[in-house]
Design a protein around this motif. Sequence first.
Motif, PDB file in Angstrom:
ATOM      1  N   ALA A 229       0.891  -1.728  -0.431  1.00  0.00           N
ATOM      2  CA  ALA A 229       0.754  -0.025  -0.662  1.00  0.00           C
ATOM      3  C   ALA A 229       0.849   0.912   0.211  1.00  0.00           C
ATOM      4  N   SER A 230       2.185   1.211   0.366  1.00  0.00           N
ATOM      5  CA  SER A 230       3.066   2.645   0.676  1.00  0.00           C
ATOM      6  C   SER A 230       4.316   1.694   0.328  1.00  0.00           C
ATOM      7  N   PHE A 231       5.816   3.142  -0.223  1.00  0.00           N
ATOM      8  CA  PHE A 231       6.631   2.395   0.358  1.00  0.00           C
ATOM      9  C   PHE A 231       7.343   2.075   1.897  1.00  0.00           C
ATOM     10  N   GLU A 232       6.624   2.114   3.063  1.00  0.00           N
ATOM     11  CA  GLU A 232       7.090   2.299   4.196  1.00  0.00           C
ATOM     12  C   GLU A 232       6.939   1.142   4.816  1.00  0.00           C
ATOM     13  N   ASP A 233       4.864   0.213   3.303  1.00  0.00           N
ATOM     14  CA  ASP A 233       4.790  -1.453   3.840  1.00  0.00           C
ATOM     15  C   ASP A 233       6.095  -1.608   3.300  1.00  0.00           C
ATOM     16  N   LEU A 238      10.622  -5.655   3.235  1.00  0.00           N
ATOM     17  CA  LEU A 238      11.648  -6.139   2.920  1.00  0.00           C
ATOM     18  C   LEU A 238      13.051  -6.398   3.693  1.00  0.00           C
ATOM     19  N   THR A 239      12.721  -5.554   5.243  1.00  0.00           N
ATOM     20  CA  THR A 239      13.485  -5.479   6.331  1.00  0.00           C
ATOM     21  C   THR A 239      13.662  -6.921   7.229  1.00  0.00           C
ATOM     22  N   LYS A 240      12.034  -7.480   7.413  1.00  0.00           N
ATOM     23  CA  LYS A 240      11.272  -7.773   8.374  1.00  0.00           C
ATOM     24  C   LYS A 240      11.548  -9.842   7.064  1.00  0.00           C
ATOM     25  N   THR A 241      11.009  -9.646   6.159  1.00  0.00           N
ATOM     26  CA  THR A 241      10.627 -11.582   6.224  1.00  0.00           C
ATOM     27  C   THR A 241      12.032 -12.080   6.020  1.00  0.00           C
ATOM     28  N   ILE A 264       3.464 -21.044   2.425  1.00  0.00           N
ATOM     29  CA  ILE A 264       2.627 -20.616   1.905  1.00  0.00           C
ATOM     30  C   ILE A 264       2.152 -19.628   3.315  1.00  0.00           C
ATOM     31  N   GLN A 265       1.592 -20.202   3.738  1.00  0.00           N
ATOM     32  CA  GLN A 265       1.451 -20.213   5.714  1.00  0.00           C
ATOM     33  C   GLN A 265       1.915 -19.136   5.533  1.00  0.00           C
ATOM     34  N   GLN A 266       3.512 -19.043   5.723  1.00  0.00           N
ATOM     35  CA  GLN A 266       4.696 -17.708   6.487  1.00  0.00           C
ATOM     36  C   GLN A 266       4.677 -16.750   5.703  1.00  0.00           C
ATOM     37  N   LEU A 267       4.567 -17.221   4.685  1.00  0.00           N
ATOM     38  CA  LEU A 267       4.088 -15.924   3.469  1.00  0.00           C
ATOM     39  C   LEU A 267       3.273 -14.583   3.906  1.00  0.00           C
ATOM     40  N   PHE A 268       2.185 -15.281   4.470  1.00  0.00           N
ATOM     41  CA  PHE A 268       0.591 -14.834   4.973  1.00  0.00           C
ATOM     42  C   PHE A 268       0.692 -14.228   6.010  1.00  0.00           C
ATOM     43  N   ILE A 269       1.486 -14.897   6.822  1.00  0.00           N
ATOM     44  CA  ILE A 269       1.814 -14.078   8.552  1.00  0.00           C
ATOM     45  C   ILE A 269       2.902 -13.367   8.526  1.00  0.00           C
ATOM     46  N   GLU A 270       3.609 -13.405   7.692  1.00  0.00           N
ATOM     47  CA  GLU A 270       3.828 -11.789   7.494  1.00  0.00           C
ATOM     48  C   GLU A 270       4.005 -10.749   6.655  1.00  0.00           C
TER      49      GLU A 270
END
Length: 312
Positions: A229-233, A238-241, A264-270
């Motif tokens: 939704a934004s550059f901040e998101d 990118l920094t947390k994944t 896939i589940q891990q991706l959606f949690i992030e």
Amino acid sequence: MSVIEVKHVTKDYGHGRGIFDVSFEIMEGEVFGFLGPNGAGKTTTIRHLMGFSKAQEGELYINGKNCWSSAAIIKQDVGYLPGELAFPKNMTGDQFIAFMAQERQITDMTRTEALKELFELDTSEAIKEMSLGTKRKLAVVTAFMHNPKILILDEPTSGLDPVMQERFIQFVLNEKAEGKTILLSSHIFSEVDATCDRIAIIKDGVIVSTIEASQLKQNSNKAFKIEFASFEDYQKFLTKTAFVIPIERPEQNQVKLNITDEKIQQLFIELSKVKVNFISEIKFTLEDYFMDFYDRKKTVADGKENLQHGIY
């Protein structure tokens, strides 16, 4: 039961041209796709199967008969559609069909007439006056008029319009349903994907992969395109994944991510920790698999190793 066998066949024309240690087999009732761009070695292999060329090394068999020494006998059981068409001069389509019927000792022309109707073929005009598409349809009719059990098709839809291409694909599927054994050589992904049970990819005269078509359709590797939704998101993700993320379109806050089903589940949690505009799955296709071999600058040996380790 193997109907077609190609065993370690080499024909070296020099300067890297030819086919090199090519091996595959096609089982009875199977549609086998032979996929590669022009010049990759598809037609050279087929010419050896049809007995037009003799291998420098290796052997080829159809129905247990040697393709070189028993070429004349083999042709009685085979419907062959060449990539490059050549017809006798000064014949009409009707005359050529009559000639082929006599050669094959066909007296009942019911199937021939049905094929002409299916492909909307007018055989009354002189062959030299026919368009490429009409010549291709004439070749289709004469290749299959004797109802062969084995079909060897080299770029079969070349020159056909989209409607006739689709009609030909349906024809191949009908022949498959009747238990025919089919070798389909092509560079068109859609016709290979729609018809084939197994697919071999040939590159520079070497088979770099052979794969079950069902493996591609059931591939556990997934690709997702995500827009934040934004550059901040975008930056936060990118920094947390925990995933390795190739940057796709940072100016539009987008990434493309390749993962397996279990991740896939891990991706959606992030993703639940940030805001996204959309996430869409990118379907894995035969073209994706093929281009992996033709895009990357790796050796053939690397390609084989990656296949063995399940890296697509």
